[in-house]
Design an enzyme around this catalytic site. Structure first.
Site, short mmCIF file in Angstrom:
data_model
loop_
_atom_site.label_atom_id
_atom_site.label_comp_id
_atom_site.label_asym_id
_atom_site.label_seq_id
_atom_site.Cartn_x
_atom_site.Cartn_y
_atom_site.Cartn_z
N ASP A 127 0.81 -1.22 0.00
CA ASP A 127 0.00 0.00 0.00
C ASP A 127 0.84 1.27 0.00
OD1 ASP A 127 -2.02 -1.85 0.33
OD2 ASP A 127 -3.03 -0.74 1.93
N HIS A 275 3.62 -2.22 3.19
CA HIS A 275 3.64 -0.86 2.64
C HIS A 275 4.94 -0.57 1.91
CE1 HIS A 275 0.46 -0.58 5.67
NE2 HIS A 275 0.02 0.49 5.02
#
Length: 305
Positions: A127, A275
């Protein structure tokens, strides 16, 4: 009678004297507004989409708080963190258990969102990118092992880094819409505002990689609402939550903690949240190699969904 007239004259004289010496001004004048008092009568008009919708119902927050400007950030300037600083408001809680225990329920995420692959294969999801420093390193690590993953990208960053979006697509990974600028409160906006935000993000992706499909939507912070899920579905995107979250975006989470949480909580069918953006990518990337080594030892296959 004469005494009465003298009394009246004396009182009248006193009043005339008081009127002459009394200071000017009116005590009823209102005080001036100070700097902290607003005279505004309403909030700025919200952004609307091409359908002309601008409602922000059910006590929704004004979109101007999440998206202050329609301009993308200057790529040459210091970009804000993919995850806002401070502790985000908690979203719906879902127990994080080994993925194998959820194998019979692909949609056990908040509000029926998908949090399992539906097979024994594991999905790695990244992400808050693309990040010009870290996303290419993640892509290289995946390329060396022949792994396909998912990248949930922020629209403003996709617009600023179109070449990285093209590389993600070229390597066969799946793309996911993660809003234009990581608006935690997106789901509280009006339908027209949500639609405009998601369309703008998809348009930036399409411009960077013509013909690329965006089949999934992930709400920032997992703060799902039925409204956001519904709008995403109208735009052809399935709402994807996760099974495992090691909080790798947090600078306080160490490389060892990221590795251990992922390995302890992952099982067949897990959707793992990581992430390539945010602010702790070095520790995430350091943990990624050990995670992939152990997953290989367990015999996991991968799916980009």
């Amino acid at each position: 009678m004469t005494r009465h007239k003298l009394t009246v004259a004396a009182v009248t004289g006193v009043f005339l004297l008081l009127a002459w010496i009394w200071p000017d001004g009116d005590a009823s004048d209102p005080p001036a507004l100070n700097g902290s008092e607003s005279t505004a009568s309403g909030a700025p008009a919200p952004m609307v989409d091409g359908d002309g919708e601008s409602e922000n119902t059910d006590g929704a927050a004004d979109s101007s708080e999440g998206e202050a400007s329609s301009e993308a950030p200057d790529p040459g300037a210091a970009e804000p963190s993919g995850e806002p600083t401070g502790e985000p408001a908690p979203g719906p809680e879902v127990p994080e258990v080994p993925g194998g225990e959820l194998a019979s329920n692909t949609y056990a995420g908040p509000l029926g969102t998908r949090n399992h692959t539906g097979t024994d294969a594991v999905a790695l999801t990244f992400d808050d990118g693309p990040d010009p420093n870290w996303t290419p390193k993640v892509l290289e690590a995946l390329r060396e092992r022949g792994i396909k993953a998912m990248f949930c990208v922020i629209g403003a960053y996709a617009e600023a880094n179109p070449d990285i979006i093209a590389d993600i697509v070229h390597d066969g990974h799946t793309l996911c819409n993660h809003t234009w600028f990581h608006q935690f409160d997106l789901g509280t906006w009006g339908e027209g505002e949500i639609r405009a935000n998601l369309r703008r993000t998809n348009d930036a992706i399409e411009k960077a990689a013509p013909g690329a499909e965006v089949k999934y939507f992930r709400h920032p912070g997992g703060q799902w609402t039925d409204r956001a899920i519904g709008v995403a579905a109208e735009l052809g995107m399935e709402s994807l939550h996760w099974t495992v979250d090691p909080s790798d975006w947090d600078n306080g989470t160490t490389e060892a903690e990221i590795r251990d949480i992922v390995l302890e909580r992952s099982g067949p069918g897990s959707v793992v949240l990581l992430h390539d953006g945010a602010s702790n990518q070095e520790d995430m990337l350091g943990a990624l190699g050990a995670i992939l080594d152990e997953f290989e030892n367990r015999g996991y296959a991968y799916t980009p969904l």
